[in-house]
Design a protein around this motif. Structure first.
Motif, PDB file in Angstrom:
ATOM      1  N   ASP A  69      -1.223  -7.687  -2.057  1.00 48.77           N
ATOM      2  CA  ASP A  69      -0.229  -6.675  -2.411  1.00 48.77           C
ATOM      3  C   ASP A  69      -0.934  -5.336  -2.450  1.00 48.77           C
ATOM      4  O   ASP A  69      -2.176  -5.271  -2.524  1.00 48.77           O
ATOM      5  N   HIS A  71      -0.133  -0.921  -3.723  1.00 49.55           N
ATOM      6  CA  HIS A  71       0.789   0.128  -4.176  1.00 49.55           C
ATOM      7  C   HIS A  71       1.062   1.042  -2.988  1.00 49.55           C
ATOM      8  O   HIS A  71       0.281   1.094  -2.043  1.00 49.55           O
ATOM      9  N   ARG A 102       6.726 -11.636  -5.374  1.00 51.99           N
ATOM     10  CA  ARG A 102       6.699 -10.239  -5.800  1.00 51.99           C
ATOM     11  C   ARG A 102       8.135  -9.715  -5.959  1.00 51.99           C
ATOM     12  O   ARG A 102       8.447  -8.992  -6.908  1.00 51.99           O
ATOM     13  N   ARG A 103       8.968 -10.091  -5.034  1.00 54.46           N
ATOM     14  CA  ARG A 103      10.369  -9.640  -5.110  1.00 54.46           C
ATOM     15  C   ARG A 103      11.041 -10.187  -6.368  1.00 54.46           C
ATOM     16  O   ARG A 103      11.785  -9.478  -7.046  1.00 54.46           O
ATOM     17  N   HIS A 106       8.648  -9.100  -9.815  1.00 51.31           N
ATOM     18  CA  HIS A 106       8.460  -7.666 -10.066  1.00 51.31           C
ATOM     19  C   HIS A 106       9.625  -6.815  -9.576  1.00 51.31           C
ATOM     20  O   HIS A 106       9.524  -5.588  -9.566  1.00 51.31           O
ATOM     21  N   GLU A 108      10.828  -6.246  -6.649  1.00 58.88           N
ATOM     22  CA  GLU A 108      10.603  -5.428  -5.453  1.00 58.88           C
ATOM     23  C   GLU A 108      11.806  -5.506  -4.516  1.00 58.88           C
ATOM     24  O   GLU A 108      12.339  -6.581  -4.251  1.00 58.88           O
ATOM     25  N   THR A 112      11.026  -0.879  -1.424  1.00 62.36           N
ATOM     26  CA  THR A 112       9.673  -0.947  -1.965  1.00 62.36           C
ATOM     27  C   THR A 112       8.729  -1.589  -0.952  1.00 62.36           C
ATOM     28  O   THR A 112       7.612  -1.114  -0.725  1.00 62.36           O
ATOM     29  N   VAL A 113       9.194  -2.658  -0.346  1.00 60.75           N
ATOM     30  CA  VAL A 113       8.376  -3.362   0.641  1.00 60.75           C
ATOM     31  C   VAL A 113       8.072  -2.462   1.827  1.00 60.75           C
ATOM     32  O   VAL A 113       6.944  -2.422   2.324  1.00 60.75           O
ATOM     33  N   LYS A 116       5.378  -0.018   0.949  1.00 59.83           N
ATOM     34  CA  LYS A 116       4.066  -0.669   0.902  1.00 59.83           C
ATOM     35  C   LYS A 116       3.538  -0.934   2.312  1.00 59.83           C
ATOM     36  O   LYS A 116       2.336  -0.808   2.573  1.00 59.83           O
TER      37      LYS A 116
END
Length: 245
Positions: A69, A71, A102-103, A106, A108, A112-113, A116
């Protein structure tokens, strides 16, 4: 002229597993690969704490490293996060973004993806962008709809085969031992292929193991695997890699 298939990639996602004791598995894998005629690329995506150590252990082996992952910012006041630039500096050539865990864990979103993935490009990393439906969405007959939406929202405009890999991981198959039928995998991968560059690699992930690797990797438009639990043991991971020998 027929389109040449992209070179397969078998990537191991160690998730939140592994301490320094796990270095022996990376060392074992490196040794095993010396006796294998590879027809795919091999990657390990360990916890960030192990990246530099594994880089040293597998030096000289045909093993790439990836992060799990990143940021979307390059630096700043984001305690506990890691940037794509940091991963690059540690020795990574790729980073997983948008994994369903992650989705779910967190919150996401596709946006967001996408951010990133763009951050990965900024650091000259390949973005392994994950998409996949839940069991409820599968039962409701919405799989292709969900995949299309995630694909459209998660892939940056400048996504090309040299900087992007798409990983289809049905959420209901991750760590459950359940695996879609060959026909189901073929349907989803064909749908993804129709919306992407013919040279883009599309991986399958979700309870991939040595026993089913050959069958799954033989499906049309499957260009490798994103492997979870089976990548933690060199003997299991090499069994999947050998689907391409």
């Amino acid at each position: 002229m027929a389109q040449k298939s992209p070179k397969p990639l078998v990537a191991g996602n160690w998730k939140m597993n592994g301490t320094t004791a796990a270095l022996k598995e990376a060392r074992l894998l490196a040794g095993m690969l010396e006796d294998v005629r590879l027809r795919c690329e091999v990657m390990i995506c360990p916890p960030a704490t192990l990246i530099t150590s594994i880089k040293s252990v597998v030096k000289g082996a045909k093993i790439k490293l990836g992060g799990q992952d990143c940021h979307w910012y390059a630096h700043g006041a984001h305690t506990g996060d890691i940037s794509s630039e940091m991963l690059k500096d540690a020795g990574c050539s790729a980073v997983i973004v948008g994994h369903s865990e992650r989705r779910a864990d967190h919150g996401e979103t596709d946006e967001t993806v996408r951010l990133k993935a763009e951050a990965a490009y900024r650091a000259d990393l390949t973005a392994i962008i994950c998409i996949g439906e839940t069991l409820e969405e599968r039962k409701a007959g919405r799989t292709l709809e969900v995949i299309a939406r995630q694909l459209k929202g998660s892939l940056p405009m400048n996504a090309v085969p040299t900087n992007t890999v798409v990983a289809y991981e049905p959420v209901w198959a991750i760590g459950t031992g359940l695996t879609p039928t060959v026909e189901q995998v073929a349907e989803v991968h064909a749908s993804i292929r129709a919306k992407t560059d013919p040279a883009l690699r599309i991986l399958y992930g979700g309870s991939v193991k040595p026993a089913n690797a050959v069958e799954l990797m033989s499906v049309a438009n499957v260009n490798g695997a994103l492997v979870g639990g089976a990548s933690l043991k060199a003997a299991d991971f090499i069994g999947i890699i050998k689907a391409y020998t």
